[in-house]
Motif scaffolding. Structure first.
Motif, short mmCIF file in Angstrom:
data_model
loop_
_atom_site.label_atom_id
_atom_site.label_comp_id
_atom_site.label_asym_id
_atom_site.label_seq_id
_atom_site.Cartn_x
_atom_site.Cartn_y
_atom_site.Cartn_z
N HIS A 142 -15.92 28.11 56.31
CA HIS A 142 -17.25 28.65 56.59
C HIS A 142 -17.17 29.72 57.67
CE1 HIS A 142 -19.10 24.61 55.07
NE2 HIS A 142 -18.73 25.40 54.09
N ASP A 196 -26.46 31.24 51.77
CA ASP A 196 -26.79 30.17 50.82
C ASP A 196 -25.55 29.38 50.42
OD1 ASP A 196 -29.45 30.84 50.86
OD2 ASP A 196 -29.37 32.07 49.04
N ARG A 202 -24.74 27.07 53.26
CA ARG A 202 -25.77 26.03 53.33
C ARG A 202 -25.56 24.98 52.23
NH1 ARG A 202 -29.68 29.17 53.04
NH2 ARG A 202 -29.94 29.58 55.27
N GLU A 231 -24.88 21.43 56.66
CA GLU A 231 -26.28 21.27 57.04
C GLU A 231 -26.82 22.51 57.75
OE1 GLU A 231 -26.60 17.80 59.42
OE2 GLU A 231 -26.08 16.41 57.79
N ALA A 232 -25.98 23.19 58.50
CA ALA A 232 -26.43 24.34 59.28
C ALA A 232 -25.54 25.54 59.02
CB ALA A 232 -26.43 24.01 60.77
N VAL A 233 -26.14 26.72 59.04
CA VAL A 233 -25.39 27.97 58.86
C VAL A 233 -24.94 28.50 60.22
CG1 VAL A 233 -25.52 30.35 58.05
CG2 VAL A 233 -26.63 28.52 56.74
#
Length: 301
Positions: free
Chosen positions: A76, A258, A261, A265-267
């Motif tokens: 991420h 997106d 996500r 849970e969080a970006v």
């Protein structure tokens, strides 16, 4: 193949290309003469655009095996690093819009082109993304779809790079062409990991043809932009190309958020925020600091 070779190999290839370009100045003999034919100009610009656009993107994609083995949290972070790269490019393109818009004789038309190019591209890519998301709802390789969108956005941005190369080429400014190619090679190698960063979350590895297609999609427009810059030097054309690029990047940033996500849970975690800043800062160093130093070195040489 050993992991160390997978990590170092692309760096070695990139270093060899940059060193060769910087030391040999191969474009000194490519200045356009009055007797050059259209075909000769197109062929030469195609070679230059391929070196500056497609080749470095494919080199950057070679880090895919290394990126794929990262922990999901760092994956991420890698995607937000790519988002930072895209955000800087969008800001750079917006500055280009303002500059070329001011240089255009018809400012009202330039403003209309910005609205159409930016807004139209964003809406079109949003609609296409929603349609493809529905079509691929039962499939696992959502990341591949995002990767193609990233490649498309980068390709639209690459049009602007090609415009700069084409204009410098027809002006016979070989030093400027060399500078631009060197800068774009180093800059575009970062686009390879940016593209495949979305693919690593998929369970299955895409076929090699997907990597080749995404490389051409991201880097090939440098060639197209070079053709346009060689024959059509228009501030309005530049405004439209840059507006399209900004609209595409804006949509891709939403897609990347997106995608993160979907897995987390969080970006905006600490890691993601930090890597976004690193990506933005990296592009600043490459585009503003490195290019300025390189230009000074070439002129002095």
């Amino acid at each position: 193949m050993p992991k160390w070779l997978q990590a170092v190999g692309p760096v070695a290839v990139l270093g060899a290309i940059v060193t060769l370009l910087a030391t040999t100045s191969p474009f000194e003999m490519l200045a356009v003469s009055d007797g050059a034919t259209t075909l000769e100009i197109l062929w030469t610009v195609t070679i230059i655009g391929t070196i500056a656009g497609i080749v470095p993107v494919l080199i950057g994609m070679c880090w895919f095996p290394i990126i794929r083995e990262l922990d999901p949290r760092y994956l991420h972070g890698f995607m937000t690093l790519a988002a930072g790269v895209l955000a800087f490019i969008a800001l750079e393109m917006f500055e280009g819009i303002v500059g070329y818009g001011a240089a255009a004789d018809r400012t009202a038309l330039a403003a209309a082109l910005v609205v159409v190019g930016l807004g139209g591209t964003f809406l079109a890519m949003s609609a296409a993304g929603e349609w493809r998301q529905r079509e691929l709802a039962s499939h696992e390789n959502r990341g591949l779809r995002i990767a193609y969108l990233v490649a498309l956005a980068l390709g639209l941005h690459s049009l602007g790079e090609g415009l700069g190369i084409g204009v410098a080429f027809v002006q016979g400014n070989a030093t400027r062409v060399t500078l631009l190619v060197l800068a774009f090679v180093i800059h575009n190698v970062t686009e390879g990991p940016t593209i495949v960063g979305a693919v690593v979350r998929d369970r299955s590895t895409p076929l090699r043809r997907h990597f080749a297609l995404m490389g051409v999609l991201a880097g090939g427009p440098v060639v197209l932009g070079g053709w346009l810059g060689s024959f059509v030097s228009s501030p309005l054309l530049a405004v439209l190309c840059y507006a399209v690029a900004v609209g595409a990047i804006a949509q891709v940033l939403i897609e990347v958020a997106d995608l993160i996500r979907f897995d987390a849970e969080a970006v905006f975690t600490r890691t993601n925020t930090a890597t976004f800043a690193v990506g933005f800062a990296l592009m600043f160093l490459l585009e503003d600091v490195f290019v300025g130093l390189l230009e000074s070195w070439l002129v002095a040489g």
